[in-house]
Design a protein around this motif. Structure first.
Motif, PDB file in Angstrom:
ATOM      1  N   ASN A 164     -34.489 -64.470  82.390  1.00 41.76           N
ATOM      2  CA  ASN A 164     -35.774 -65.166  82.318  1.00 41.76           C
ATOM      3  C   ASN A 164     -36.611 -64.998  83.582  1.00 41.76           C
ATOM      4  O   ASN A 164     -37.591 -65.706  83.776  1.00 41.76           O
ATOM      5  CB  ASN A 164     -35.554 -66.652  82.005  1.00 41.76           C
TER       6      ASN A 164
ATOM      7  N   LEU B 122     -35.373 -72.903  81.632  1.00 44.53           N
ATOM      8  CA  LEU B 122     -36.596 -73.232  82.348  1.00 44.53           C
ATOM      9  C   LEU B 122     -37.770 -73.608  81.454  1.00 44.53           C
ATOM     10  O   LEU B 122     -38.817 -73.982  81.951  1.00 44.53           O
ATOM     11  CB  LEU B 122     -36.978 -72.052  83.236  1.00 44.53           C
ATOM     12  N   ALA B 123     -37.606 -73.507  80.125  1.00 48.11           N
ATOM     13  CA  ALA B 123     -38.747 -73.771  79.253  1.00 48.11           C
ATOM     14  C   ALA B 123     -39.029 -75.266  79.088  1.00 48.11           C
ATOM     15  O   ALA B 123     -40.094 -75.646  78.652  1.00 48.11           O
ATOM     16  CB  ALA B 123     -38.531 -73.136  77.885  1.00 48.11           C
TER      17      ALA B 123
ATOM     18  N   ARG C 247     -38.904 -62.208  85.614  1.00 46.68           N
ATOM     19  CA  ARG C 247     -39.558 -60.921  85.398  1.00 46.68           C
ATOM     20  C   ARG C 247     -40.504 -60.667  86.565  1.00 46.68           C
ATOM     21  O   ARG C 247     -40.879 -61.580  87.302  1.00 46.68           O
ATOM     22  CB  ARG C 247     -40.326 -60.929  84.079  1.00 46.68           C
TER      23      ARG C 247
ATOM     24  N   ARG D 159     -34.167 -76.945  89.350  1.00 45.86           N
ATOM     25  CA  ARG D 159     -34.123 -75.561  89.840  1.00 45.86           C
ATOM     26  C   ARG D 159     -32.866 -75.335  90.662  1.00 45.86           C
ATOM     27  O   ARG D 159     -32.902 -74.776  91.749  1.00 45.86           O
ATOM     28  CB  ARG D 159     -35.379 -75.243  90.645  1.00 45.86           C
TER      29      ARG D 159
ATOM     30  N   LEU E  33     -43.019 -70.217  87.812  1.00 42.90           N
ATOM     31  CA  LEU E  33     -42.427 -70.566  86.523  1.00 42.90           C
ATOM     32  C   LEU E  33     -43.537 -70.729  85.478  1.00 42.90           C
ATOM     33  O   LEU E  33     -44.384 -71.601  85.597  1.00 42.90           O
ATOM     34  CB  LEU E  33     -41.629 -71.861  86.687  1.00 42.90           C
ATOM     35  N   GLN E  34     -43.515 -69.856  84.483  1.00 49.56           N
ATOM     36  CA  GLN E  34     -44.571 -69.868  83.465  1.00 49.56           C
ATOM     37  C   GLN E  34     -44.233 -70.858  82.356  1.00 49.56           C
ATOM     38  O   GLN E  34     -43.103 -71.314  82.237  1.00 49.56           O
ATOM     39  CB  GLN E  34     -44.729 -68.463  82.866  1.00 49.56           C
ATOM     40  N   LYS E  35     -45.201 -71.119  81.494  1.00 52.38           N
ATOM     41  CA  LYS E  35     -44.955 -72.149  80.488  1.00 52.38           C
ATOM     42  C   LYS E  35     -43.988 -71.677  79.402  1.00 52.38           C
ATOM     43  O   LYS E  35     -43.438 -72.493  78.661  1.00 52.38           O
ATOM     44  CB  LYS E  35     -46.264 -72.634  79.867  1.00 52.38           C
ATOM     45  N   ASP E  36     -43.742 -70.361  79.310  1.00 49.37           N
ATOM     46  CA  ASP E  36     -42.749 -69.877  78.341  1.00 49.37           C
ATOM     47  C   ASP E  36     -41.328 -69.894  78.920  1.00 49.37           C
ATOM     48  O   ASP E  36     -40.389 -69.393  78.287  1.00 49.37           O
ATOM     49  CB  ASP E  36     -43.117 -68.461  77.872  1.00 49.37           C
ATOM     50  N   GLY E  37     -41.169 -70.478  80.117  1.00 53.51           N
ATOM     51  CA  GLY E  37     -39.838 -70.564  80.697  1.00 53.51           C
ATOM     52  C   GLY E  37     -39.434 -69.348  81.503  1.00 53.51           C
ATOM     53  O   GLY E  37     -38.361 -69.314  82.098  1.00 53.51           O
ATOM     54  N   LYS E  38     -40.298 -68.337  81.491  1.00 51.91           N
ATOM     55  CA  LYS E  38     -40.017 -67.165  82.321  1.00 51.91           C
ATOM     56  C   LYS E  38     -40.542 -67.428  83.733  1.00 51.91           C
ATOM     57  O   LYS E  38     -41.592 -68.047  83.901  1.00 51.91           O
ATOM     58  CB  LYS E  38     -40.728 -65.929  81.770  1.00 51.91           C
TER      59      LYS E  38
ATOM     60  N   TYR F 138     -31.927 -71.157  88.730  1.00 51.79           N
ATOM     61  CA  TYR F 138     -33.047 -70.583  89.483  1.00 51.79           C
ATOM     62  C   TYR F 138     -32.648 -69.527  90.509  1.00 51.79           C
ATOM     63  O   TYR F 138     -33.483 -69.046  91.268  1.00 51.79           O
ATOM     64  CB  TYR F 138     -33.907 -71.699  90.111  1.00 51.79           C
TER      65      TYR F 138
END
Lengths: 417, 194
Positions: free
Chosen positions: B185, B110-111, B187, B117, A278-283, B122
């Motif tokens: 969200n 998730l931001a 990728r 989760r 989980l990245q800090k941009d929510g992706k 999730y």
């Protein structure tokens, strides 16, 4: 020729039978011989016959030997990990009994006589290999590390966890793996043009199933049958596991069951929900396969203690999933100054590399760090650089510089510095 | 003495036999063929073609597009009962607060800092629930749910997550059509090498 061999063999046997006395006679003169003069000068073991042979060797003192620490689910005994005690080991190879474990629901019992591996999906012909057949295939060996994607995950926490180095970073081991290149089996099955992904699953009670891109599979993936020369241990995937060099542990599927060729990834739970960053941009990023450039000092390390100022060798491990470690630097002043460590040969692609550096401890508080470089010039980041880039919601792929403090009393602790 | 239970692969022995056989072939039909028979091109070809029945028993994987989902259906009412007896002891009464991973969480995307989760945010694809629960759950007796039981449990979980209407039956078509709210969200971090 034969006669010569025979006589050489005979004289060797004769030497074994009579040699000890002969050597003693040759080296020691006169009064040193015999019980009269053996008054505590000689090692005790010279005077009593040693223990006999053993079918399978064991550590000298099992109770005090390095062990894996186990961290498992209280209600599901086989869900958890055991850690390689990196802080108690030397060199680059992990003994088989100390290779880390990550199981989702225990170690399955598999009968090698009935085990089979099925290759199916986007292939010209599906194939089934039994174990005897696989053992007849041309094999290859390589020394490679396996690291769990979640190794070092306690480092994402805001406070530095205090534990021996192996129990913070020891979801990491390195073995000589021997087996059949998977590309060979897949060529026999015949890849169809749509075979872009491999979906591999295990025989464990959690049915671990992952997707691996076909390019990696055909490049260097091995169906491993041997680990450091002996059959792969049950807890490491007997009778066969995938070795996907340099990629996170989960794709190195143990207790192989089937290999399905597919035009797309499965998007299993193990592809999408876990082992996803989980990245800090929510992706959330999935398929972050490659393990990053990383190193740590294993000696001295937390839990150890330096008895007095003076000379110590800093010894540690460096590795990267993208190739060879080209350089390791160490610092004893928290990163203000760095000096180059010596990389111990062999330095191998996607294997653990042992580094060493001499250090004179002057007795003042010191902060020890190591940082590794790869062949692309990428360097292990400082902790705050990694946190800035990735945010705080991470669990996997921690590879920042690791710091130990040596306090004035010689005790060693884990610090963020 | 070698214990009789010890596993002894016959790898070395078989290789020896094979190279002896090859040597004989060389002597009989000449050097040229021998070089060919020892070349890189030869391959063992020891895989066996599985029967149709055997292939049908290999792992049936359930892809994100729903392919592989079996027949059958279930609803949340039934699923709630199964959940209570087989799942709640670890996952909590309503998918929260147990010792195991939360199944129902805050729907915040998730931001936010430390997002939950749960399934809604999730799990990017609903069909994966079927294969995972089927193969992994419950840990004391995995691979024990029938297809209808599984659809029922999934229906209950989707209801708890507000992803289907209460009482809606769930089957392969429903799971396939269901758009998970946070799917976009996710990728891929993988880049094919040049």
């Amino acid at each position: 020729m034969n006669k010569k061999n025979t006589s050489r063999r005979y004289s060797r046997r004769k030497f074994i039978q009579h040699g000890a006395g002969g050597v003693a006679g040759a080296l020691v003169t006169g009064s040193a011989l015999g019980a009269d003069s053996a008054s505590g000068e000689a090692p005790a073991s010279w005077k009593v016959p040693g223990r006999g042979f053993s079918n399978y060797g064991q550590p000298r003192d099992a109770r005090n030997s390095p062990i894996r620490w186990i961290s498992a689910d209280r209600s599901i005994a086989g869900n958890g990990v055991s850690w390689t005690p990196l802080h108690q080991l030397e060199g680059m190879i992990t003994p088989n009994g100390l290779h880390f474990e990550r199981h989702h629901n225990g170690v399955p019992e598999i009968d090698p006589a009935t085990w089979k591996l099925t290759v199916f999906g986007q292939v010209e012909k599906a194939l089934v290999f039994d174990l005897n057949a696989l053992h007849r295939y041309p094999m290859t060996s390589r020394i490679a590390f396996i690291e769990c994607g979640g190794n070092s995950n306690s480092m994402w926490r805001p406070q530095p966890a205090q534990a021996p180095a192996g129990y913070l970073h020891g979801l990491l081991s390195c073995s000589e793996w021997t087996g059949v290149p998977l590309s060979l089996l897949l060529r026999e099955a015949g890849l169809k043009p749509d075979a872009k992904w491999l979906v591999a699953d295990g025989l464990d009670a959690s049915g671990v199933t992952v997707s691996v891109p076909i390019s990696k599979v055909m490049d260097d993936t091995i169906v491993a049958l041997y680990q450091n020369g002996e059959p792969v241990r049950p807890e490491n995937g007997f009778p066969a596991r995938l070795l996907v060099p340099g990629w996170e542990g989960i794709v190195n599927v143990k207790w192989l069951n089937s290999l399905q060729l597919s035009d797309r990834p499965l998007m299993s739970r193990f592809d999408t929900v876990s082992y996803t960053d989980l990245q800090k941009d929510g992706k959330a990023e999935r398929f972050t396969f490659e393990m990053g450039i990383k190193s740590l000092i294993t000696s001295p390390s937390p839990g150890q203690s330096l008895p007095a100022p003076g000379f110590y060798e800093l010894s540690g491990l460096a590795w990267t999933g993208n190739g060879v470690v080209t350089r390791v630097e160490v610092s004893a002043d928290g990163g203000k100054t760095w000096s180059q460590a010596r990389l111990q040969e062999p330095v191998l692609d996607k294997a653990l590399t042992r580094f060493r550096a001499p250090w004179h401890w002057n007795g003042a508080r010191a902060i020890l760090k190591s940082r590794a470089y790869d062949a692309l010039g990428q360097v292990q980041p400082e902790r705050e650089v990694l946190l800035r880039a990735k945010g705080g919601n991470q669990y996997y792929h921690y590879n920042a510089i690791i710091s130990w403090s040596v306090d004035t009393d010689g005790s060693v602790h884990h610090v963020y510095a | 003495m070698v214990p009789s239970t010890m596993y002894m692969p016959e790898h070395g022995f078989c290789r020896q036999v094979r190279s002896d056989a090859l040597a004989t072939v060389c002597l009989l039909i000449g050097l040229l063929l021998c070089q060919e028979a020892l070349g890189e091109g030869i391959t063992p070809g020891l895989g066996r073609i599985p029967s149709a029945a055997e292939l049908a028993n290999v792992s049936t994987h359930i892809y994100a597009d729903g392919s592989g989902l079996p027949a059958g259906s279930g609803d949340g009412l039934q699923g709630e009962k199964i959940y209570a007896s087989r799942c709640a002891s670890c996952h909590g009464g309503a998918g929260q607060g147990g010792s195991a991973m939360e199944l129902v969480g805050d729907r915040a995307l998730l931001a936010t800092e430390f997002p939950d989760r749960g399934i809604a945010v999730y799990w990017p694809y609903a069909p994966a629930l079927f294969e995972y629960i089927n193969r992994s759950m419950p840990p004391d007796k995995p691979y024990s749910f029938s297809a209808s039981e599984l659809y029922s449990v999934i229906a209950h979980l989707l209801e708890l997550n507000g992803l289907i209407e209460p009482g809606q039956r769930v089957d392969a078509a429903v799971l396939t059509a269901l758009q998970m709210p946070n799917k976009d969200n996710f990728r891929s971090g993988y880049v094919e090498p040049e």
